[in-house]
Design an enzyme around this catalytic site. Structure first.
Site, short mmCIF file in Angstrom:
data_model
loop_
_atom_site.label_atom_id
_atom_site.label_comp_id
_atom_site.label_asym_id
_atom_site.label_seq_id
_atom_site.Cartn_x
_atom_site.Cartn_y
_atom_site.Cartn_z
N SER A 247 17.39 24.16 10.73
CA SER A 247 16.02 24.41 10.29
C SER A 247 15.89 25.90 10.07
O SER A 247 16.69 26.69 10.59
CB SER A 247 15.03 23.96 11.37
OG SER A 247 13.73 24.47 11.13
N TYR B 30 11.77 22.87 20.14
CA TYR B 30 12.42 22.70 18.84
C TYR B 30 13.15 23.98 18.43
O TYR B 30 14.34 23.94 18.03
CB TYR B 30 11.37 22.34 17.79
CG TYR B 30 11.92 21.99 16.43
CD1 TYR B 30 12.44 20.72 16.18
CD2 TYR B 30 11.91 22.91 15.39
CE1 TYR B 30 12.94 20.39 14.92
CE2 TYR B 30 12.39 22.59 14.13
CZ TYR B 30 12.90 21.32 13.91
OH TYR B 30 13.40 21.01 12.66
#
Length: 269
Positions: free
Chosen positions: A147, A160
């Site tokens: 990401s 995350y």
């Protein structure tokens, strides 16, 4: 030292390929002639639909449920898929989750679930695939979908962010250690992509205005899959230990900008 230029892939496993980037990747690899192992966690129908698309392109598809929070058992699923496919030449670690909980409110169970899904379970699966590639002795390609949060943080994404930072570092270390076997390891770091994870299933990203992203829109899953397909191919023979941002320029602005800048005035300088 194994030669990465002689790599000729025939089989791939793509985790979390029941929808979104995973599905687009499975289809892209099938278009390149690879048989594909498809995994799902909660959407079996989605996985079967992916498999149907793969088979429609003339490739084989094998479907298995994979729970990456089952850190002790996840490797067995990868081995089963490799056995049925006749090996694994390309492994794409795409399975992942987010929780959206801010740091002060984050409980240990949520923290562990996110870390197990995105990092600990990923380690187990990556290791199983890499060991199989080494045994096969014909090189390999390993790609992790991280990401933009591998590089930059976002409010409400403590677990995350930590997991994606960790996964990015793991892949870079794997690149060093696996190079002698002709195995490359790289990351692809998407920004906002129109997928179920971002609540944009079946939406046309070109119709969505994102002022805080230089290209002005979210990405399409196929745009990420195209980069993964390159990294999975013989053409990427001299690329390893890299992280490829596929983000429409988001990292140049900061990930928070993608959702929090509501106008285009910044473009005027």
């Amino acid at each position: 030292m194994e030669d990465t230029t002689s790599f000729l892939p025939a089989t791939a496993i793509v985790t979390g390929s029941d929808s979104g980037i995973g599905r687009a990747t499975a289809v892209a690899l099938a278009k390149s002639g690879l048989d594909v192992g498809v995994t799902w966690h909660s959407d079996q129908q989605g996985a079967e639909e992916t498999a149907d698309e793969v088979r429609g392109l003339g490739a084989r598809a094998v479907v298995r449920r994979l729970d990456t929070t089952d850190v002790r058992g996840a490797a067995a699923t990868i081995d089963e898929l490799a056995d049925e496919l006749g090996g694994v030449d390309v492994f794409v670690n795409n399975a992942g989750t987010g929780d959206g909980v801010k740091f002060l409110d984050l409980d240990v169970d949520t923290w562990m679930r996110t870390l197990d899904t995105n990092l600990n379970g990923a380690f187990v699966c990556l290791q199983a695939a890499a060991r199989r590639m080494v045994q096969q002795g014909r090189g390999g390609r390993i790609i992790a979908v991280t990401s933009v949060h591998e590089f930059q943080p976002r409010v409400g994404a403590a677990a995350y962010d930590a997991s994606k930072h960790g996964l990015g570092g793991l892949i870079k270390t794997m690149a060093l250690e696996l190079a002698e076997y002709g195995i490359t390891a790289n990351n692809v770091a998407p920004g906002e992509i129109a997928t179920p994870m971002t609540g944009q299933t079946d939406q046309d990203p070109t119709k969505t205005d994102r002022p805080g992203v230089p290209l002005g829109r979210p990405g399409d899953a196929r745009e990420v899959a195209a980069v993964i397909a390159f990294l999975a191919s013989p053409a990427s023979s001299y690329v390893t230990g890299a992280s490829w941002a596929v983000d429409g320029g988001m990292l140049q602005m900061g990930p928070q900008a993608g959702s929090h800048i509501t106008g285009h005035d910044w473009r005027k300088g």
